[in-house]
Design an enzyme around this catalytic site. Structure first.
Site, PDB file in Angstrom:
ATOM      1  N   THR A 206       0.837  -1.199   0.000  1.00 56.96           N
ATOM      2  CA  THR A 206       0.000   0.000   0.000  1.00 56.96           C
ATOM      3  C   THR A 206       0.870   1.246   0.000  1.00 56.96           C
ATOM      4  OG1 THR A 206      -1.746  -1.178   1.190  1.00 56.96           O
ATOM      5  CG2 THR A 206      -1.861   1.214   1.164  1.00 56.96           C
ATOM      6  N   ASP A 207       1.940   1.233   0.784  1.00 56.50           N
ATOM      7  CA  ASP A 207       2.895   2.344   0.759  1.00 56.50           C
ATOM      8  C   ASP A 207       3.475   2.536  -0.634  1.00 56.50           C
ATOM      9  OD1 ASP A 207       2.906   3.400   3.337  1.00 56.50           O
ATOM     10  OD2 ASP A 207       4.320   1.922   4.087  1.00 56.50           O
ATOM     11  N   VAL A 208       3.864   1.442  -1.263  1.00 54.40           N
ATOM     12  CA  VAL A 208       4.499   1.530  -2.578  1.00 54.40           C
ATOM     13  C   VAL A 208       3.505   2.042  -3.621  1.00 54.40           C
ATOM     14  CG1 VAL A 208       5.587   0.219  -4.432  1.00 54.40           C
ATOM     15  CG2 VAL A 208       6.213  -0.236  -2.051  1.00 54.40           C
TER      16      VAL A 208
ATOM     17  N   GLY B  12       2.985   5.647  -3.175  1.00 49.76           N
ATOM     18  CA  GLY B  12       4.116   6.397  -3.707  1.00 49.76           C
ATOM     19  C   GLY B  12       4.078   6.518  -5.209  1.00 49.76           C
TER      20      GLY B  12
END
Length: 397
Positions: A180-182, A185
Site C-alpha cells: 500500500t505504501d508503494v 508512492g
C-alpha cells in the site's frame, strides 16, 4: 547500470523531501531515478525512522553494523541528506529557504502538522506560487478519519485487501511487503508529474492530497468493482482468481507451479497436456463462466492430474503449448535468474560506508530509450550533504 552522463527526463527539477518510512521515500526515489535533484530533510542524529528498521544493516569497514538498514536502502538512493531540526525557528527558516528554490515538496506529516513551522502549502506557496506540494497521509486531508495516523498494515486492513488475501480457512492476510505504501508512492509520482505539466503551462503550482487508504481502495480494481456490481462479498480464495479458472497454484510431484489459463483455448490445450481432453469438452467446464460456476469440482479433478507431473516438465509443456504459467521462485532464485540480470534489476552502488565499498540494491524497472534511469547517489548517511547543499543555497541566493 545506466550512463551517469545522460541527463534524466526530470533533470532540472528540484525536490524537497520531508517524508520518511516508505510511501514518500518511494515517490522521491523514483523522481530521483528520473533525474530530479532530491534533497532529503532529516532530523539531526536520528534521520529517517527506517534507518533503524533492521537487521540487516550495511556492514561498515570495521566489520560492525552501520546506521543504514536494508529497509532504508530500499527507498533512498539518488538523494542528498540535509540534517535540519524543523522544530527550531532557524531550522524551519532553512527549510523555507530551500522550498523557495524547489519545484516539488513531498511530506507525510500528520494533517496540519507542518503549519506550526510555516511549512504548510499555504505558507510556502506565498513565496513560491509554482511549487507542487504533495501531502501523503493515512486517510487524507479531509473526512472523519483525517486525524488518524496511517501505516501500511492498517491501510491494508481498512482498505479491504486483507479480506481478500489468505487461505479460505485461515485468517485475513496482508501482502508480504508494504505494497500500500508503494502503490501510494507510485500514485504520488504520477500526480506530481501531472501537476508539473499544469505548472509548466500555467505557472501555478498546487497542493496534492493523497492517502494510503484511498490508494488501497483504488487498488481493489476488479475485486472492488465485482462487489459494486454484484453486491456480493468476495471470499478469500487463496491463490485462486475470482473470475478465471484455472488460474492458481497447483502442487506437482516435486513442488508447486502456477497455471494461468486465461481463456477457453488455453484451457483446452492444458487439458491436452494432462491427457484429459474430456475435461475440455465437458459442458460443466467448456467455457470460463462454466468453470467458475463449477470451480470446486474442476479444481479437484485438475489437481489430481497435475500431481502426476514434475514441476519442470509441466512448465516446459505449458510453455511449448503457449499456456501462461511458471515457477514460484524464492528470493535467492529471483536474484540469481538470468532474466533479472538481463534486465538490470539487481544493481550495486559505490558506498564508502560499506566494508565492500558498495551496496546492493534493486534496480528501477523503467527502460527509457533516450533518457535512461541514472543511479547517481547511494542512499546517504544522515546529514551527509548538509553543508554542501546549504553552502550552495546561500551562494545562489
Amino acid at each position: 547500470m545506466s550512463n551517469a552522463q545522460v541527463p534524466g527526463p526530470l533533470d532540472g527539477l528540484r525536490v524537497l523531501d520531508l517524508s520518511r518510512i516508505l510511501a514518500g521515500p518511494t515517490c522521491t526515489q523514483l523522481l530521483g531515478d528520473y533525474g530530479a535533484e532530491v534533497i532529503k530533510i532529516e532530523k539531526p542524529g536520528l534521520g529517517d525512522d527506517t534507518r533503524a528498521w533492521g537487521p540487516p544493516y550495511v556492514t561498515g569497514p570495521d566489520g560492525e553494523p552501520t546506521a543504514e538498514s536494508a529497509y532504508y536502502l530500499s527507498a533512498n538512493r539518488n538523494k542528498r541528506s540535509v540534517a535540519v531540526d524543523i522544530a527550531t525557528e532557524e531550522g524551519a527558516e532553512t527549510v523555507r529557504q530551500l522550498a523557495r528554490r524547489c519545484d516539488i515538496l513531498v511530506e507525510n506529516f500528520k494533517v496540519g502538522g507542518l503549519a506550526k513551522y510555516g511549512l504548510d502549502y499555504q505558507s510556502l506557496s506565498r513565496d513560491n506560487p509554482g511549487i507542487v506540494y504533495c501531502s501523503i497521509t493515512g486517510f487524507g486531508q479531509t473526512g472523519p478519519n483525517a486525524h488518524k495516523p496511517g501505516y501500511d498494515l492498517l491501510a491494508q486492513g481498512y482498505g479491504g485487501i486483507m479480506s481478500l488475501t489468505g487461505d479460505p480457512e485461515g485468517e485475513p492476510m496482508k501482502v508480504g511487503v508494504g505494497v500500500t505504501d508503494v502503490i501510494c508512492g507510485l500514485y504520488a509520482v504520477t500526480a506530481i508529474l501531472a501537476a508539473i505539466r499544469h505548472r509548466d503551462q500555467s505557472g501555478e503550482g498546487q497542493h496534492i492530497d493523497i492517502a494510503l487508504v484511498d490508494s488501497q481502495v483504488a487498488w481493489l480494481v476488479n475485486a472492488g468493482t465485482n462487489y459494486l456490481l454484484s453486491g456480493q462479498e468476495q471470499p478469500r480464495l487463496g491463490n485462486q482468481h475470482p473470475n478465471i479458472v484455472p488460474y492458481q497454484v497447483f502442487a506437482t510431484s516435486d513442488g508447486h507451479v502456477i497455471v494461468a489459463a486465461g481463456n477457453d483455448v488455453q484451457y483446452k490445450r492444458f487439458c491436452g497436456i494432462l491427457g484429459r481432453a474430456d475435461l475440455a469438452e465437458d459442458e460443466r467446464f467448456r467455457r470460463n463462466i462454466d468453470r467458475v460456476t463449477n470451480r470446486d469440482i474442476l479444481i479437484g479433478l485438475l489437481a489430481g492430474e497435475i500431481l502426476r507431473f514434475g514441476k519442470a516438465d509441466l512448465v516446459r509443456a505449458m510453455e511449448a503449448a503457449g499456456i501462461p504459467g511458471g515457477p514460484i521462485n524464492s528470493l535467492s532464485e529471483v536474484f540469481a535468474s538470468d532474466q533479472v540480470e538481463a534486465r538490470g534489476m539487481k544493481i550495486s552502488m559505490p558506498d564508502a560506508h560499506a566494508a565492500s565499498g558498495e551496496v546492493p540494491l534493486i534496480g528501477n524497472p523503467v527502460k527509457f530509450s533516450k533518457t535512461p534511469v541514472c543511479y547517481r547517489h547511494a542512499p546517504p548517511a544522515c546529514g551527509a550533504d548538509t553543508q554542501d547543499v546549504l553552502n550552495n543555497l546561500m551562494k545562489d541566493s
